[in-house]
Scaffold this active site. Structure first.
Site, PDB file in Angstrom:
ATOM      1  N   SER A  19       0.823  -1.213   0.000  1.00  0.00           N
ATOM      2  CA  SER A  19       0.000   0.000   0.000  1.00  0.00           C
ATOM      3  C   SER A  19       0.857   1.263   0.000  1.00  0.00           C
ATOM      4  CB  SER A  19      -0.888   0.030   1.253  1.00  0.00           C
ATOM      5  OG  SER A  19      -1.621  -1.149   1.368  1.00  0.00           O
ATOM      6  N   THR A  46       0.305  -6.669   1.603  1.00  0.00           N
ATOM      7  CA  THR A  46      -0.543  -7.363   2.568  1.00  0.00           C
ATOM      8  C   THR A  46      -2.018  -7.066   2.343  1.00  0.00           C
ATOM      9  OG1 THR A  46       1.235  -7.208   4.183  1.00  0.00           O
ATOM     10  CG2 THR A  46      -0.960  -7.677   5.045  1.00  0.00           C
ATOM     11  N   CYS A  47      -2.356  -5.804   2.191  1.00  0.00           N
ATOM     12  CA  CYS A  47      -3.768  -5.422   2.117  1.00  0.00           C
ATOM     13  C   CYS A  47      -4.476  -6.114   0.964  1.00  0.00           C
ATOM     14  CB  CYS A  47      -3.876  -3.902   1.980  1.00  0.00           C
ATOM     15  SG  CYS A  47      -5.570  -3.350   1.865  1.00  0.00           S
ATOM     16  N   CYS A  52      -6.770  -6.824   4.094  1.00  0.00           N
ATOM     17  CA  CYS A  52      -8.080  -6.164   4.037  1.00  0.00           C
ATOM     18  C   CYS A  52      -9.014  -6.677   2.935  1.00  0.00           C
ATOM     19  CB  CYS A  52      -7.922  -4.662   3.795  1.00  0.00           C
ATOM     20  SG  CYS A  52      -6.325  -3.942   4.167  1.00  0.00           S
ATOM     21  N   LYS A  55      -9.954 -10.500   2.945  1.00  0.00           N
ATOM     22  CA  LYS A  55     -10.692 -10.686   4.198  1.00  0.00           C
ATOM     23  C   LYS A  55     -12.130 -10.192   4.063  1.00  0.00           C
ATOM     24  CE  LYS A  55     -10.705  -7.356   7.115  1.00  0.00           C
ATOM     25  NZ  LYS A  55     -10.069  -6.305   7.921  1.00  0.00           N
ATOM     26  N   TYR A 184      -7.935  -7.765  16.610  1.00  0.00           N
ATOM     27  CA  TYR A 184      -8.951  -7.667  15.563  1.00  0.00           C
ATOM     28  C   TYR A 184      -8.796  -8.734  14.484  1.00  0.00           C
ATOM     29  CZ  TYR A 184      -6.323  -5.344  11.741  1.00  0.00           C
ATOM     30  OH  TYR A 184      -5.476  -5.059  10.710  1.00  0.00           O
ATOM     31  N   GLU A 188     -11.802 -11.231  13.548  1.00  0.00           N
ATOM     32  CA  GLU A 188     -12.393 -11.206  12.210  1.00  0.00           C
ATOM     33  C   GLU A 188     -12.409 -12.619  11.612  1.00  0.00           C
ATOM     34  OE1 GLU A 188     -11.556  -6.605  10.850  1.00  0.00           O
ATOM     35  OE2 GLU A 188     -10.151  -8.137  10.184  1.00  0.00           O
ATOM     36  N   GLY A 270      -0.042 -11.690  16.741  1.00  0.00           N
ATOM     37  CA  GLY A 270       0.675 -10.433  16.521  1.00  0.00           C
ATOM     38  C   GLY A 270       1.443 -10.429  15.221  1.00  0.00           C
ATOM     39  N   ASP A 311       3.677  -0.148   7.796  1.00  0.00           N
ATOM     40  CA  ASP A 311       3.760  -1.079   8.931  1.00  0.00           C
ATOM     41  C   ASP A 311       5.190  -1.298   9.429  1.00  0.00           C
ATOM     42  OD1 ASP A 311       1.065  -1.340   8.574  1.00  0.00           O
ATOM     43  OD2 ASP A 311       1.066  -3.523   8.375  1.00  0.00           O
ATOM     44  N   THR A 319      -3.932   0.298   6.272  1.00  0.00           N
ATOM     45  CA  THR A 319      -3.643   0.634   4.881  1.00  0.00           C
ATOM     46  C   THR A 319      -3.734   2.126   4.566  1.00  0.00           C
ATOM     47  OG1 THR A 319      -4.118  -1.518   4.018  1.00  0.00           O
ATOM     48  CG2 THR A 319      -4.556   0.316   2.541  1.00  0.00           C
ATOM     49  N   ALA A 349     -12.189  -0.237  11.809  1.00  0.00           N
ATOM     50  CA  ALA A 349     -13.309  -1.153  12.023  1.00  0.00           C
ATOM     51  C   ALA A 349     -12.797  -2.533  12.376  1.00  0.00           C
ATOM     52  CB  ALA A 349     -14.164  -1.235  10.764  1.00  0.00           C
ATOM     53  N   HIS A 444     -34.628   9.679   8.450  1.00  0.00           N
ATOM     54  CA  HIS A 444     -35.495   8.663   9.012  1.00  0.00           C
ATOM     55  C   HIS A 444     -36.118   7.819   7.923  1.00  0.00           C
ATOM     56  CE1 HIS A 444     -38.094   6.943  12.051  1.00  0.00           C
ATOM     57  NE2 HIS A 444     -39.127   7.127  11.246  1.00  0.00           N
ATOM     58  N   GLU A 449     -29.455   7.843  12.160  1.00  0.00           N
ATOM     59  CA  GLU A 449     -30.153   9.008  12.731  1.00  0.00           C
ATOM     60  C   GLU A 449     -29.982   9.058  14.249  1.00  0.00           C
ATOM     61  OE1 GLU A 449     -34.572   9.027  12.767  1.00  0.00           O
ATOM     62  OE2 GLU A 449     -34.450   6.947  12.096  1.00  0.00           O
TER      63      GLU A 449
HETATM   64  P1  FAD Z   1       2.584  -4.122   3.003  1.00  0.00           P
HETATM   65  O1  FAD Z   1       1.267  -3.901   2.389  1.00  0.00           O
HETATM   66  O2  FAD Z   1       2.734  -5.294   3.913  1.00  0.00           O
HETATM   67  O3  FAD Z   1       3.631  -4.216   1.820  1.00  0.00           O
HETATM   68  C1  FAD Z   1       4.973  -4.545   2.042  1.00  0.00           C
HETATM   69  C2  FAD Z   1       5.483  -5.278   0.819  1.00  0.00           C
HETATM   70  O4  FAD Z   1       6.895  -5.349   0.879  1.00  0.00           O
HETATM   71  C3  FAD Z   1       4.990  -6.721   0.740  1.00  0.00           C
HETATM   72  O5  FAD Z   1       4.327  -6.915  -0.486  1.00  0.00           O
HETATM   73  C4  FAD Z   1       6.264  -7.558   0.846  1.00  0.00           C
HETATM   74  O6  FAD Z   1       6.217  -8.707   0.039  1.00  0.00           O
HETATM   75  C5  FAD Z   1       7.319  -6.592   0.334  1.00  0.00           C
HETATM   76  N1  FAD Z   1       8.670  -6.817   0.822  1.00  0.00           N
HETATM   77  C6  FAD Z   1       9.066  -7.054   2.101  1.00  0.00           C
HETATM   78  N2  FAD Z   1      10.423  -7.120   2.159  1.00  0.00           N
HETATM   79  C7  FAD Z   1      10.874  -6.924   0.885  1.00  0.00           C
HETATM   80  C8  FAD Z   1      12.179  -6.863   0.312  1.00  0.00           C
HETATM   81  N3  FAD Z   1      13.278  -6.986   1.063  1.00  0.00           N
HETATM   82  N4  FAD Z   1      12.267  -6.666  -1.023  1.00  0.00           N
HETATM   83  C9  FAD Z   1      11.159  -6.513  -1.802  1.00  0.00           C
HETATM   84  N5  FAD Z   1       9.906  -6.554  -1.302  1.00  0.00           N
HETATM   85  C10 FAD Z   1       9.768  -6.739   0.036  1.00  0.00           C
HETATM   86  N6  FAD Z   1      -5.706  -2.483   7.296  1.00  0.00           N
HETATM   87  C11 FAD Z   1      -6.808  -1.701   7.135  1.00  0.00           C
HETATM   88  O7  FAD Z   1      -6.685  -0.493   6.996  1.00  0.00           O
HETATM   89  N7  FAD Z   1      -8.060  -2.257   7.121  1.00  0.00           N
HETATM   90  C12 FAD Z   1      -8.256  -3.596   7.255  1.00  0.00           C
HETATM   91  O8  FAD Z   1      -9.395  -4.061   7.249  1.00  0.00           O
HETATM   92  C13 FAD Z   1      -7.120  -4.430   7.416  1.00  0.00           C
HETATM   93  N8  FAD Z   1      -7.256  -5.767   7.512  1.00  0.00           N
HETATM   94  C14 FAD Z   1      -6.153  -6.552   7.630  1.00  0.00           C
HETATM   95  C15 FAD Z   1      -6.329  -7.926   7.710  1.00  0.00           C
HETATM   96  C16 FAD Z   1      -5.246  -8.763   7.836  1.00  0.00           C
HETATM   97  C17 FAD Z   1      -5.456 -10.236   7.922  1.00  0.00           C
HETATM   98  C18 FAD Z   1      -3.935  -8.204   7.856  1.00  0.00           C
HETATM   99  C19 FAD Z   1      -2.741  -9.095   7.989  1.00  0.00           C
HETATM  100  C20 FAD Z   1      -3.739  -6.836   7.759  1.00  0.00           C
HETATM  101  C21 FAD Z   1      -4.849  -6.000   7.651  1.00  0.00           C
HETATM  102  N9  FAD Z   1      -4.721  -4.612   7.564  1.00  0.00           N
HETATM  103  C22 FAD Z   1      -5.832  -3.818   7.436  1.00  0.00           C
HETATM  104  C23 FAD Z   1      -3.391  -3.961   7.663  1.00  0.00           C
HETATM  105  C24 FAD Z   1      -2.858  -3.564   6.298  1.00  0.00           C
HETATM  106  O9  FAD Z   1      -2.848  -4.683   5.445  1.00  0.00           O
HETATM  107  C25 FAD Z   1      -1.453  -2.985   6.442  1.00  0.00           C
HETATM  108  O10 FAD Z   1      -1.480  -1.938   7.378  1.00  0.00           O
HETATM  109  C26 FAD Z   1      -0.918  -2.443   5.114  1.00  0.00           C
HETATM  110  O11 FAD Z   1      -0.891  -3.437   4.132  1.00  0.00           O
HETATM  111  C27 FAD Z   1       0.490  -1.871   5.329  1.00  0.00           C
HETATM  112  O12 FAD Z   1       1.027  -1.438   4.107  1.00  0.00           O
HETATM  113  P2  FAD Z   1       2.600  -1.360   3.893  1.00  0.00           P
HETATM  114  O13 FAD Z   1       2.800  -0.715   2.571  1.00  0.00           O
HETATM  115  O14 FAD Z   1       3.248  -0.788   5.069  1.00  0.00           O
HETATM  116  O15 FAD Z   1       3.087  -2.877   3.846  1.00  0.00           O
END
Ligand code: FAD
Length: 471
Positions: A19, A46-47, A52, A55, A184, A188, A270, A311, A319, A349, A444, A449
């Site tokens: 993200s 991840t998202c 997200c 899920k 959470y 979920e 965690g 993250d 995200t 949420a 309403h 409301e």
């Molecule tokens: P990420 O999206 O994790 O992206 C990091 C990327 O870096 C990954 O694709 C990884 O493969 C890549 N990477 C890592 N190391 C290397 C490397 N050395 N070289 C090249 N690539 C690498 N957030 C919400 O806002 N709403 C939700 O409902 C929600 N639900 C979630 C449900 C679950 C099950 C999980 C696990 C998370 C959820 N989140 C949610 C959290 C959200 O997914 C994260 O906060 C968000 O994806 C963080 O974005 P980021 O860019 O920091 O990292």
């Protein structure tokens, strides 16, 4: 920025195509920077791939039994229903692949050089790709996200348990699932798997679920999940997980050696920032607890020309926050428009059923910080479930600073809470007062409301006296 940009192949090298990284790369390229990005797994991060988005598809899938149940109260006769996990997963996979392609093509359209391999840091301005190729860039942006942590203290966990990433690819829906954790993500998945027909038990080590959320709503959610058939065992730890010959798992709890038999154990205890093996030591970055990268408000690390967002910095692991941090970084560094992300009043949420939406301070935080706080609360049966005979209640709670009349927090439990809380977040941002809510015309009939029609506070809380006074 250092003055040597022409000496390097790129102005910006982004590690991680999730993200935050994708947003930063696109915006920086839009400002004219020469940008490359490396992703070791799948673009979207991840998202999109294992958070997200998939899920929420599973959450939608898990809510159909409620619809079938409610339909009968409205005169419908529903025939025999059945659920096929493989269909849901295949359809989800198709959409995730489409989104992944979109992420990548949008990067390319923006002029970003995309690389599909792991990158590690070799030293100032230098990264090495998994293929061995070395690249230099004026600025490095670390956006490597986080990963689920498998606790090392439970015998057999690494071999016989799964983490959230794995649920999205399970070949079959487990008949009985034990979920470890009270946060959470644990809840979920408990809601999803329970709704789809698995018998779910949640085991966690604290007394209350959802640490950090409003206590009262967390307690109400706890009761609602139990009423839906999820078994909750609190203040318990796991000692071991064993796999039997027939593939079932035998889990032994620590305190009294009680055992639980199930078909899958999901460890949702965690997540940790993805920093191991990244080469941070080569640029003098000292990592914080669990491996997080410390940054300032502009996402600057302690190493010159190295930034980190999302993250991996463990500020607020959501995200939209990662996206904003990426955007702010790119505008500040390349767009001549420095700005920082405000991490206050971020709506969030819990997509359980019923779902919980929350923004602003919890009741405990509000009282601690503001001294005297009015709690406006209401609960009622959502209109839709009246004819359907549902007993679940919707709970809404608004926290108001008595000295200024300003709204400090909103906590909702029930259908569409996430949707409502997104709008309430704007009110908090604008510094809305309770009086302004009272002056707003209700729509309403709707659940929302109620947010503008709660006339009197149910309790006034005082920090000093530490008492609950009924107004
Ligand atoms: P990420 O999206 O994790 O992206 C990091 C990327 O870096 C990954 O694709 C990884 O493969 C890549 N990477 C890592 N190391 C290397 C490397 N050395 N070289 C090249 N690539 C690498 N957030 C919400 O806002 N709403 C939700 O409902 C929600 N639900 C979630 C449900 C679950 C099950 C999980 C696990 C998370 C959820 N989140 C949610 C959290 C959200 O997914 C994260 O906060 C968000 O994806 C963080 O974005 P980021 O860019 O920091 O990292």
């Amino acid at each position: 920025m250092t003055n040597d940009s022409k000496r390097h192949q790129f102005d910006l090298f982004v590690i991680g195509g999730g993200s935050g990284g994708v947003r930063a790369a696109r915006i920086a390229a839009g400002h004219g920077a020469r940008v490359a990005i490396a992703e070791e797994s799948r673009y979207g991060g991840t998202c999109v791939i294992r958070g997200c988005v998939p899920k929420k598809f599973l959450v939608y899938g898990s809510r159909f039994p409620d619809e079938f149940h409610d339909a009968t109260g409205y005169g419908w006769t529903i025939g025999k229903t059945s659920f096929d996990w493989k269909t849901l997963i295949a359809n989800k996979d198709r959409e995730i692949s489409r989104l992944e392609g979109l992420y990548r093509s949008n990067l390319e359209k923006a002029g970003v050089k995309t690389l599909a391999e792991r990158a590690t840091i070799l030293g100032p301005h230098r990264v090495r790709l998994a293929s061995g190729r070395e690249i230099t860039a004026t600025t490095l942006l670390i956006a490597t996200g986080g990963r689920p942590v498998m606790p090392g203290t439970i015998d057999g966990a690494a071999e016989h348990a799964i983490v959230s990433d794995d649920v999205f690819d399970l070949a079959e829906l487990p008949r009985r699932t034990l979920i470890v954790g009270g946060g959470y993500i644990a809840l979920e998945f408990a809601g999803i798997l329970n709704g789809l027909g698995s018998k779910v038990t949640v085991v966690f080590r604290r007394k209350g679920l959802l640490y950090g959320f409003d206590d009262e709503l967390a307690t109400r959610l706890d009761a609602a999940l139990q009423a839906r058939g999820i078994e909750i065992r609190r203040e318990r730890n796991l000692r071991s997980i064993a796999r039997r010959g027939d593939g079932t798992r035998l889990v032994t709890l620590d305190e009294d050696s009680a055992t639980i038999e199930c078909d899958a154990v999901l460890m949702a205890t965690g997540r940790a920032p993805n920093t191991s093996g990244l080469g941070l030591e080569s640029i003098g970055i000292n990592i914080g607890p669990l491996g997080r990268i410390p940054v300032d408000e502009f996402s600057r690390t302690e190493a010159e020309d190295v930034f980190a967002i999302g993250d991996v910095t463990d500020r607020m692991n959501l995200t939209p926050v990662a996206i904003r941090e990426g955007h702010a970084f790119a505008d500040s560094r390349y767009g001549n428009r420095p700005w920082i992300v405000d991490h206050a009043n971020v709506p969030t949420a819990v997509f359980t059923t019923p779902e919980l939406g929350t923004v602003g301070l919890t009741e405990a935080e509000a009282v601690e910080r503001h001294g005297v706080v009015d709690v406006f609360r209401t609960e009622f049966r959502p209109m839709k479930s009246v004819l359907a005979g549902g007993e679940e209640r919707m709970v809404m709670k608004l926290l108001v600073d008595v000295s200024t009349d300003r709204l400090l927090g909103a906590h909702l439990l029930g259908p569409d809470s996430a949707e409502m809380v997104q709008v309430v977040a704007t009110l908090l941002r604008l510094g809305a007062t309770k009086r302004q809510l009272d002056e707003t015309m209700p729509l309403h009939p709707s659940a929302a409301e109620e947010l503008v029609t709660i006339r009197t506070a149910s309790v006034r809380r005082f920090r000093e006296r530490n008492t609950l006074d009924i107004v």
